[in-house]
Write a protein that holds these residues in place. Structure first.
Motif, PDB file in Angstrom:
ATOM      1  N   UNK A   1     -33.275   8.740  16.086  1.00  8.82           N
ATOM      2  CA  UNK A   1     -33.570   9.966  15.352  1.00  8.82           C
ATOM      3  C   UNK A   1     -32.266  10.635  14.962  1.00  8.82           C
ATOM      4  N   UNK A   2     -32.216  11.135  13.756  1.00  7.46           N
ATOM      5  CA  UNK A   2     -31.032  11.753  13.188  1.00  7.46           C
ATOM      6  C   UNK A   2     -31.084  13.265  13.431  1.00  7.46           C
ATOM      7  N   UNK A   3     -29.950  13.876  13.706  1.00 11.79           N
ATOM      8  CA  UNK A   3     -29.906  15.318  13.934  1.00 11.79           C
ATOM      9  C   UNK A   3     -30.380  16.113  12.721  1.00 11.79           C
ATOM     10  N   UNK A   4     -30.127  15.606  11.532  1.00 15.77           N
ATOM     11  CA  UNK A   4     -30.519  16.311  10.313  1.00 15.77           C
ATOM     12  C   UNK A   4     -32.040  16.397  10.163  1.00 15.77           C
ATOM     13  N   UNK A   5     -32.742  15.342  10.596  1.00 16.54           N
ATOM     14  CA  UNK A   5     -34.213  15.314  10.553  1.00 16.54           C
ATOM     15  C   UNK A   5     -34.699  14.777  11.896  1.00 16.54           C
ATOM     16  N   UNK A   6     -34.748  15.611  12.920  1.00 22.73           N
ATOM     17  CA  UNK A   6     -35.018  15.120  14.277  1.00 22.73           C
ATOM     18  C   UNK A   6     -36.414  14.522  14.496  1.00 22.73           C
ATOM     19  N   UNK A   7     -37.350  14.774  13.602  1.00 20.19           N
ATOM     20  CA  UNK A   7     -38.698  14.206  13.753  1.00 20.19           C
ATOM     21  C   UNK A   7     -38.869  12.888  13.006  1.00 20.19           C
ATOM     22  N   UNK A   8     -37.867  12.504  12.202  1.00 23.45           N
ATOM     23  CA  UNK A   8     -37.988  11.318  11.347  1.00 23.45           C
ATOM     24  C   UNK A   8     -37.335  10.118  12.019  1.00 23.45           C
ATOM     25  N   UNK A   9     -38.133   9.077  12.342  1.00 21.38           N
ATOM     26  CA  UNK A   9     -37.542   7.875  12.942  1.00 21.38           C
ATOM     27  C   UNK A   9     -36.728   7.097  11.915  1.00 21.38           C
ATOM     28  N   UNK A  10     -35.690   6.427  12.396  1.00 24.10           N
ATOM     29  CA  UNK A  10     -34.800   5.619  11.566  1.00 24.10           C
ATOM     30  C   UNK A  10     -34.608   4.264  12.232  1.00 24.10           C
ATOM     31  N   UNK A  11     -34.094   3.279  11.493  1.00 23.01           N
ATOM     32  CA  UNK A  11     -33.779   1.968  12.040  1.00 23.01           C
ATOM     33  C   UNK A  11     -34.455   0.850  11.278  1.00 23.01           C
ATOM     34  N   UNK A  12     -34.054  -0.372  11.585  1.00 25.28           N
ATOM     35  CA  UNK A  12     -34.615  -1.547  10.912  1.00 25.28           C
ATOM     36  C   UNK A  12     -36.139  -1.599  11.044  1.00 25.28           C
ATOM     37  N   UNK A  13     -36.699  -1.423  12.256  1.00 18.37           N
ATOM     38  CA  UNK A  13     -38.163  -1.483  12.349  1.00 18.37           C
ATOM     39  C   UNK A  13     -38.854  -0.453  11.458  1.00 18.37           C
ATOM     40  N   UNK A  14     -38.256   0.719  11.331  1.00 19.64           N
ATOM     41  CA  UNK A  14     -38.836   1.783  10.514  1.00 19.64           C
ATOM     42  C   UNK A  14     -38.787   1.406   9.040  1.00 19.64           C
ATOM     43  N   UNK A  15     -37.659   0.869   8.590  1.00 16.80           N
ATOM     44  CA  UNK A  15     -37.532   0.478   7.180  1.00 16.80           C
ATOM     45  C   UNK A  15     -38.456  -0.689   6.851  1.00 16.80           C
ATOM     46  N   UNK A  16     -38.624  -1.619   7.788  1.00 18.57           N
ATOM     47  CA  UNK A  16     -39.575  -2.710   7.567  1.00 18.57           C
ATOM     48  C   UNK A  16     -40.991  -2.169   7.469  1.00 18.57           C
ATOM     49  N   UNK A  17     -41.322  -1.206   8.324  1.00 20.68           N
ATOM     50  CA  UNK A  17     -42.640  -0.573   8.250  1.00 20.68           C
ATOM     51  C   UNK A  17     -42.811   0.121   6.907  1.00 20.68           C
ATOM     52  N   UNK A  18     -41.759   0.810   6.439  1.00 21.27           N
ATOM     53  CA  UNK A  18     -41.836   1.464   5.133  1.00 21.27           C
ATOM     54  C   UNK A  18     -42.100   0.451   4.024  1.00 21.27           C
ATOM     55  N   UNK A  19     -41.472  -0.709   4.100  1.00 19.21           N
ATOM     56  CA  UNK A  19     -41.692  -1.746   3.090  1.00 19.21           C
ATOM     57  C   UNK A  19     -43.137  -2.228   3.129  1.00 19.21           C
ATOM     58  N   UNK A  20     -43.640  -2.477   4.321  1.00 16.15           N
ATOM     59  CA  UNK A  20     -45.030  -2.927   4.462  1.00 16.15           C
ATOM     60  C   UNK A  20     -45.987  -1.858   3.937  1.00 16.15           C
ATOM     61  N   UNK A  21     -45.703  -0.592   4.232  1.00 16.70           N
ATOM     62  CA  UNK A  21     -46.554   0.496   3.738  1.00 16.70           C
ATOM     63  C   UNK A  21     -46.552   0.522   2.215  1.00 16.70           C
ATOM     64  N   UNK A  22     -45.388   0.324   1.606  1.00 17.96           N
ATOM     65  CA  UNK A  22     -45.328   0.289   0.132  1.00 17.96           C
ATOM     66  C   UNK A  22     -46.106  -0.917  -0.417  1.00 17.96           C
ATOM     67  N   UNK A  23     -46.017  -2.052   0.255  1.00 17.42           N
ATOM     68  CA  UNK A  23     -46.789  -3.231  -0.161  1.00 17.42           C
ATOM     69  C   UNK A  23     -48.280  -2.945  -0.020  1.00 17.42           C
TER      70      UNK A  23
END
Length: 111
Positions: free
Chosen positions: A55-77
């Motif tokens: 989690x980033x200090x700028x957006x403490x509720x928003x998860x980050x990382x490879x698993x998150x970006x892969x999930x974002x890709x799957x969600x877009x698909x």
């Protein structure tokens, strides 16, 4: 939740949040899928491990990382499939059955 339920939920969430108020081209939507993979690529370049979620200090509720970006890709698909009425569960079954029939390292490519 099965795959087609996730497709429906992803599409409905995008629609309800205004992402389908204006029509976008298929190319634009595919570029958005690709952008999530590009974001995943930046994670190891920034020293993050493949399984790390942080989690980033700028957006403490928003998860980050490879698993998150892969999930974002799957969600877009999934969203794309929902928008276009694609039965992703069925086409995955068909494609995986076909892939099982292919020869070892088919195509002779090195990467």
């Amino acid at each position: 939740m099965n795959i087609n339920d996730a497709v429906k939920a992803s599409y409905e969430n995008a629609r309800d949040h205004g992402w389908h108020d204006q029509e976008r081209s298929i190319g634009d939507l595919i570029c958005l899928m690709h952008s999530e993979l590009s974001e995943a690529l930046e994670e190891p370049r920034n020293g993050k491990s493949p399984t790390e979620v942080y989690y980033n200090d700028a957006k403490p509720d928003k998860p980050e990382g490879i698993p998150v970006e892969l999930a974002d890709c799957v969600i877009r698909i999934f969203d794309f499939c929902g928008l276009h009425g694609i039965d992703l569960e069925e086409i995955l079954r068909i494609k995986m059955e076909y892939n099982a029939t292919r020869p070892y390292r088919h195509g002779g490519k090195h990467i």
